[in-house]
Enzyme design. Structure first.
Site, PDB file in Angstrom:
ATOM      1  N   GLU A 164       0.855  -1.188   0.000  1.00 42.56           N
ATOM      2  CA  GLU A 164       0.000   0.000   0.000  1.00 42.56           C
ATOM      3  C   GLU A 164       0.896   1.245   0.000  1.00 42.56           C
ATOM      4  O   GLU A 164       1.861   1.322   0.755  1.00 42.56           O
ATOM      5  CB  GLU A 164      -0.876  -0.019   1.255  1.00 42.56           C
ATOM      6  CG  GLU A 164      -1.750   1.207   1.440  1.00 42.56           C
ATOM      7  CD  GLU A 164      -2.430   1.212   2.808  1.00 42.56           C
ATOM      8  OE1 GLU A 164      -3.482   1.848   2.929  1.00 42.56           O
ATOM      9  OE2 GLU A 164      -1.898   0.575   3.754  1.00 42.56           O
ATOM     10  N   LYS A 206      -9.876   0.606  -2.185  1.00 46.94           N
ATOM     11  CA  LYS A 206     -10.199   0.141  -0.833  1.00 46.94           C
ATOM     12  C   LYS A 206     -11.659   0.426  -0.491  1.00 46.94           C
ATOM     13  O   LYS A 206     -12.123   1.561  -0.577  1.00 46.94           O
ATOM     14  CB  LYS A 206      -9.273   0.839   0.178  1.00 46.94           C
ATOM     15  CG  LYS A 206      -9.351   0.299   1.592  1.00 46.94           C
ATOM     16  CD  LYS A 206      -8.297   0.969   2.460  1.00 46.94           C
ATOM     17  CE  LYS A 206      -8.264   0.377   3.850  1.00 46.94           C
ATOM     18  NZ  LYS A 206      -7.227   1.020   4.703  1.00 46.94           N
ATOM     19  N   CYS A 264      -4.532  -3.269   3.663  1.00 49.75           N
ATOM     20  CA  CYS A 264      -4.245  -2.881   5.046  1.00 49.75           C
ATOM     21  C   CYS A 264      -5.295  -3.410   6.022  1.00 49.75           C
ATOM     22  O   CYS A 264      -5.485  -4.618   6.134  1.00 49.75           O
ATOM     23  CB  CYS A 264      -4.115  -1.362   5.123  1.00 49.75           C
ATOM     24  SG  CYS A 264      -3.270  -0.797   6.636  1.00 49.75           S
TER      25      CYS A 264
END
Length: 610
Positions: free
Chosen positions: A358, A418, A482
């Site tokens: 990321e 995301k 994440c």
């Protein structure tokens, strides 16, 4: 028949004994309250039900739970922590729900403040404390809910019922706080402590919900076993023998819950070996085997780069261009090793993809031409697409956190944004209100926008290279970014849509040398077991790791070191029972908890009327 009180309970009794009391001692009147009666002799178990003692037990419970998670990682302490919490919540009576709320509050603060210390490191004291208190309130509410749920007569009369009801209500509260508010915060679930434990293997069958249920139930059984021993007078040999036998049965039942998952048929390759924290596997010129003997649809050879930053704790965005250059250098290192024949001399020995973390590129290659050229040159050198972590800034405002598949000579061909930005970390809900408490909210200058597409990126590969036969084909990869690794539904959805391997790009640069990255790696391991997929967690600064489909950690890096490696990942298509079950385990536990609590309240009201 006389009632021997379970402890010096100060609240007016509702006619029921506290949980954990031996059934043979449960009757209707306490002679210790009768005027002129001889004061009874209290047992050690009785003394541990006083108000100060329950608070002390709550502190011990929170501390044990904290130590069961990384970085300490002493997973057996999770069972001890649950047992201590069960003992701390023994007080009963009409006002017990309020007191047990306080007990849960104390246990929760003792656990949450050190468990997410990384939030203080990354932000400031106020956000860290606020998040800790918010999560603690759920455990405090559990204390009250358990007080009501155990008012059922059948719960009090059976040790197994106490263990089951406690576990159901506890895990239901875990589930609720993983969904609310602002999408929830699944950190700190009991299951995450079980990545290296036999109990963690139950994730294959019922996901994190089942693992947490087993841990909670086993902890209660241990508490009941100790309680029976403590209540027995040492001078009464016959009763002591009966209590010891009863306690042994409870301990045996707990051991079965802990170890029975070893019998589950997880996808296991006997050739895989788990690494220790001190080991440094997968160095230059080697290929890590992530359980290729379990492959069902070929083997994907993936390179991964941990670029690192020069100033720990500053975050990747504080090192503009440096982060990009570090990941470019790591990619060229893989290309050089490949060109030297380190991975083999056959055409199929080349890497199929290179994974970046990321924010591996701190500049958007789609809008910054020179960045796009640099990434394409690296992709051409390694002869494979690169999964690039970056930020997109649409003209409509806000920003996206994206994983971009950059193919050599073509540019971005696949994209995932995301879905679950972290509240107060990547976007600020109710910003004007929160600013009253901390100016740290202004560090997030532009709120992140949630993506709407599933977490799947289709990687084009040569079928012959991965063992599927001649011709081009694609490998669906689950690319959860994440903190999304903690949200079961996102990963489950990706696997049900065909993902054959898990990729977890993450950026841990803002958390320093805290336990945040190792806690996240434990989640990646549990999700590998849940889905039956090999997984790669790749971080800007570490800890990165490679996980086999049975949760075995076969490679890992150290924090704040530049690193790269190549791994062979088995591609799997079979859906585990946990994936097939979907939301049902969580929904079932939540519904059961509501029924138990409401039923307990009704039972208590009826008893009071009588």
């Amino acid at each position: 028949m006389l009632h021997v009180s379970p402890g010096p309970v100060e609240e007016p009794s509702d006619g029921s004994a506290a949980p954990g009391v031996d059934d043979s001692h449960h009757v209707t009147r306490d002679v210790s309250r009768d005027e002129g009666s001889t004061p009874r002799r209290t047992s050690p178990a009785d003394r541990w039900a006083s108000r100060p003692a329950t608070l002390l037990l709550a502190v011990a419970a929170g501390a044990a739970l904290w130590a069961s998670f990384p970085d300490v990682g002493a997973w057996p302490l999770a069972f001890v922590g649950v047992a201590l919490l069960f003992a701390a919540l023994r007080r009963d009576g009409r006002r017990a729900a309020g007191w047990n709320f306080l007990v849960g509050l104390v246990a929760g603060l003792t656990f949450w403040l050190p468990h997410i210390w990384w939030a203080n490191f990354a932000t400031d004291t106020v956000p860290w404390v606020a998040l800790s208190v918010l999560e603690t309130l759920f455990l405090a509410a559990f204390g009250s809910l358990w007080t009501w749920a155990r008012r059922w007569g059948w719960v009090r009369r059976h040790a197994g019922a106490q263990a089951a009801v406690f576990a159901v209500v506890f895990v239901a509260v875990e589930q609720w706080r993983s969904e609310i508010p602002f999408g929830g915060f699944p950190w700190g679930r009991l299951a995450w402590a079980m990545a290296g434990a036999p109990t963690g293997r139950a994730a294959w069958l019922g996901g994190t919900t089942l693992v947490s249920l087993l841990v909670a139930a086993a902890g209660v059984l241990l508490a009941l076993a100790v309680g029976r021993l403590l209540r027995t007078p040492w001078r009464d040999a016959r009763r002591r023998a009966r209590s010891a036998a009863s306690a042994a049965v409870l301990v045996l039942a707990a051991a079965v819950l802990v170890t029975a998952p070893l019998l589950l048929p997880l996808a296991h390759d006997p050739g895989t070996r788990e690494v220790t924290d001190a080991e440094d596997p997968g160095r230059a010129g080697t290929v890590v085997d992530a359980g290729t003997g379990t492959a069902e649809a070929g083997v994907l050879r993936a390179g991964a780069v941990q670029g690192n930053v020069s100033e720990p704790g500053e975050g990747s965005f504080a090192n503009r261009a440096e982060v990009l250059n570090n990941h470019l250098e790591g990619t060229y290192a893989i290309a050089d090793e490949q060109a030297s024949g380190a991975f083999g001399d056959q055409p199929g020995d080349a890497v199929d993809v290179v994974l970046w973390p990321e924010n591996g590129s701190d500049l958007d290659p789609q809008t910054t031409p020179e960045v796009g050229v640099a990434i394409d040159d690296a992709a051409q050198a390694v002869g494979a697409p690169i999964l690039v972590g970056a930020q997109e800034w649409p003209d409509t405002g806000g920003r996206y956190n994206v994983a971009l598949l950059w193919e050599p000579g073509k540019g971005v061909t696949q994209r995932y944004a995301k879905q679950h930005p972290a509240p107060f970390g990547e976007y600020i809900p109710i910003r004007s209100f929160v600013r009253l408490f901390s100016a740290q909210v202004d560090r997030v200058t532009t709120d992140m926008i949630p993506g709407t597409e599933p977490a799947v990126v289709d990687l084009p590969v040569d079928g012959a290279a991965i063992g599927r036969g001649a011709g081009p084909t694609t490998v669906p990869m689950a690319t959860v970014i994440c903190f999304e690794v903690a949200y079961d539904e996102i990963i489950r959805d990706a696997v049900r849509r065909g993902a054959q391997v898990l990729v977890v790009p993450t950026n841990n640069a803002s958390f320093g040398y805290t336990a945040e990255s190792t806690q996240q790696l434990a989640m990646t391991r549990l999700q590998a077991i849940t889905t039956g997929r090999a997984a790669v967690q790749v971080s800007t600064v570490g800890v990165s790791g490679v996980v086999a489909p049975d949760g075995t950690l076969v490679a890992r890096t150290q924090l704040f070191t530049a690193d790269h490696w190549v791994a062979d990942l088995p591609l799997r298509t079979e859906l585990t029972p946990a994936v097939r079950a979907g939301y049902w385990p969580g929904w079932g536990v939540g519904a059961a908890a509501v029924v138990l609590v409401v039923g307990g309240i009704v039972s208590a009201v009826r008893a009071r009327r009588r």
